[in-house]
Write a protein that holds these residues in place. Structure first.
Motif, PDB file in Angstrom:
ATOM      1  N   THR A 365       0.981  -1.221  -0.074  1.00  0.00           N
ATOM      2  CA  THR A 365       0.061   0.037  -0.283  1.00  0.00           C
ATOM      3  C   THR A 365       0.937   1.421   0.156  1.00  0.00           C
ATOM      4  N   ASP A 366       2.149   1.184   0.362  1.00  0.00           N
ATOM      5  CA  ASP A 366       3.195   2.234   0.662  1.00  0.00           C
ATOM      6  C   ASP A 366       2.554   3.260   1.409  1.00  0.00           C
ATOM      7  N   ARG A 367       1.874   3.008   2.389  1.00  0.00           N
ATOM      8  CA  ARG A 367       1.317   3.957   3.565  1.00  0.00           C
ATOM      9  C   ARG A 367       1.838   3.432   4.686  1.00  0.00           C
ATOM     10  N   PHE A 368       2.385   2.289   4.766  1.00  0.00           N
ATOM     11  CA  PHE A 368       2.766   1.991   6.386  1.00  0.00           C
ATOM     12  C   PHE A 368       4.352   1.650   6.359  1.00  0.00           C
ATOM     13  N   GLU A 369       4.906   2.046   7.768  1.00  0.00           N
ATOM     14  CA  GLU A 369       6.286   1.483   8.201  1.00  0.00           C
ATOM     15  C   GLU A 369       6.004   0.346   8.997  1.00  0.00           C
TER      16      GLU A 369
END
Length: 499
Positions: A365-369
């Motif tokens: 999603t490229d939204r989370f670390e």
């Protein structure tokens, strides 16, 4: 039939004191909520009343906050129900149940590489969970330290335990209940377990043990028990102390032997004197069973063991409570012989594979670390890369609409500014559920994005319509707060008196 009603007590705004009717074609009776009813009701009605309320609970299978087992095989369910009326403490009346517990203790001791021979009996006990197990282990360390200090003629009124700030709350309970100082090694961003070197610096002559965590509640990471042992051996040599190690393996004790057999964390290390593990976590048993194993008989002071004979025979007991059910102990024995080493290993490997699927889906999603590591307990802890529009707490709240219970929390000192979501992957969390969870998280992200965009649009319109405008470069939250303040002032000016 059951009919819900709402009726509050006189002069209160609290919850209703009467909330339920038992109703049939011929009878209708109110049932009090906080007082025992005067009359009996049919068993069918009692069942329906309780069952109807319990429907509002969350689904245990979708409770991804918990490490506790939520599914077992039907055959084990039957064993549990068949033995639910057995009180474990009646050892003379239920000798086979006692024997099964002893077999479990020995199996787990061998799993943890206790230095015992095949024909020797391991030292350990079944508990209602790791909290009780930790209390018992802590008491053993405290008493042994006190006895040694008394022999040396030294004060023994200020015992302490050294551990990381990532410990479970049961350690804080032990420290407070049994008057032991808890010396916590603070965490830092990116390092969410106890640093062995910092831990050794905090050890002194009053330290009854250093507690290492095999499977941090926060991130699932294993602490470096081997390094801690080696550093503590040197410290003991330099000072003449004899500070031991306890391993809190509540989550990782049934994982490490099967997935990381070469990892040295258990009784292979000379300073590890006791280990606790939760049977109701990755031991794969329903809630209500834990285990504590001691390295040898010398590590459990004899004066802590009570002997009773009023149940028919001499019975040694070392527990915080007395009566408890036999079901979970029998269920643990079932799992140990049913699955064997091969079965446990297969289940843990499957859990790790599903963890990888979930981690990859979230990363895509490229939204989370991703905060958790690739090894350790099968869980995924993750934080938002950008929390300016909404937070992980918003995501957690919105996921409940899909039935998911995913906790959001902040890290302990000194990493309180880091907020994460955590998903625990248990045996009954399949690949399809992992994929569905990622899909629902993406839906929630899109919804929260849309709300944030709408808030910006509304705020921008309000700014354009204001007389003196709003300073550019402010966050959405700041704009919203400023607009809300301006509207309140506008409303106040129009007020002419009480409405």
């Amino acid at each position: 039939m059951v009919v819900s009603v709402a009726a509050t007590g006189p002069g209160t705004d609290a919850e209703p004191v009467r909330s339920t009717f038992f109703a049939s074609r011929y009878v209708r009776d109110e049932l009090p909520r906080y007082r025992m009813p005067e009359r009996s009701i049919p068993r069918e009605a009692a069942y329906q009343i309780i069952n109807d309320e319990l429907m509002l609970d969350g689904n245990p299978r979708l409770n991804l906050a918990s490490f506790v087992t939520t599914w077992m095989e039907p055959e084990c369910d039957k064993l549990i129900m068949d033995s639910i009326n057995k009180n474990y403490v009646d050892m003379d009346e239920y000798p086979v149940t006692t024997e099964l517990q002893n077999r479990c203790v020995n199996m787990i001791a061998h799993l943890f590489n206790a230095p015992i021979q095949e024909d020797e009996t391991a030292i350990g006990v079944g508990t209602v969970g790791s909290s009780e197990a930790i209390m018992l282990a802590g008491l053993a360390f405290k008493r042994k330290w006190q006895n040694k200090r008394k022999e040396q003629g030294k004060p023994c009124d200020k015992p302490n335990i050294v551990t990381g700030a990532n410990v479970q709350v049961c350690w804080e309970k032990f420290a407070r209940y049994f008057e032991v100082e808890l010396k916590e090694v603070k965490l830092s961003e990116g390092y969410y377990v106890m640093d062995p070197e910092k831990a050794i610096e905090m050890v002194d002559e009053n330290t009854i043990c250093v507690a290492a965590i095999l499977g941090s509640t926060l991130t699932g990471e294993f602490e470096d028990v081997k390094k801690l042992n080696d550093l503590l051996v040197e410290k003991n040599k330099e000072t003449g102390w004899d500070v031991p190690i306890h391993v809190d393996a509540a989550s990782g004790g049934f994982i490490a032997p099967f997935l990381y057999p070469e990892l040295e964390w258990d009784f292979r290390l000379p300073l590890v004197k006791s280990i606790n593990v939760s049977g109701h976590k990755y031991g794969l048993v329903y809630a209500g069973v834990g285990w504590v194993i001691w390295r040898s008989k010398e590590d459990l002071p004899e004066e802590l063991i009570f002997h009773i004979n009023y149940l028919g025979t001499d019975q040694p007991t070392f527990t915080l409570n007395f009566s408890k059910g036999s079901s979970q102990i029998i269920a643990q024995y079932y799992q140990l012989i049913r699955l064997g080493f091969e079965g446990y290993k297969s289940i843990m490997e499957n859990c790790m594979e599903n963890t990888s699927i979930l981690r990859e889906g979230l990363a895509a999603t490229d939204r989370f670390e991703i905060v958790s590591k690739n090894s350790g307990v099968p869980l995924v802890a993750f934080s938002l890369k950008d929390s300016s529009a909404f937070t992980v707490f918003d995501i957690s709240e919105n996921l409940r609409r899909f039935g998911w219970i995913v906790p959001a929390y902040t890290m302990p000192p000194n990493a309180e500014h880091v907020a994460v979501l955590r998903v625990v992957v248990r045996e009954d969390f399949s690949r399809s559920l992992a994929e569905r969870l990622v899909s629902d998280i993406v839906k929630v992200l899109h919804e929260l994005d849309a709300r944030a965009a709408h808030a910006v649009k509304v705020a921008s319109v309000a700014v354009a319509q204001s007389d003196d405008g709003v300073v550019a470069g402010k966050s959405v939250m700041e704009i919203q707060r400023e607009i809300a303040t301006r509207w309140r002032k506008a409303v106040d000016k129009k007020k002419t008196g009480p409405c």
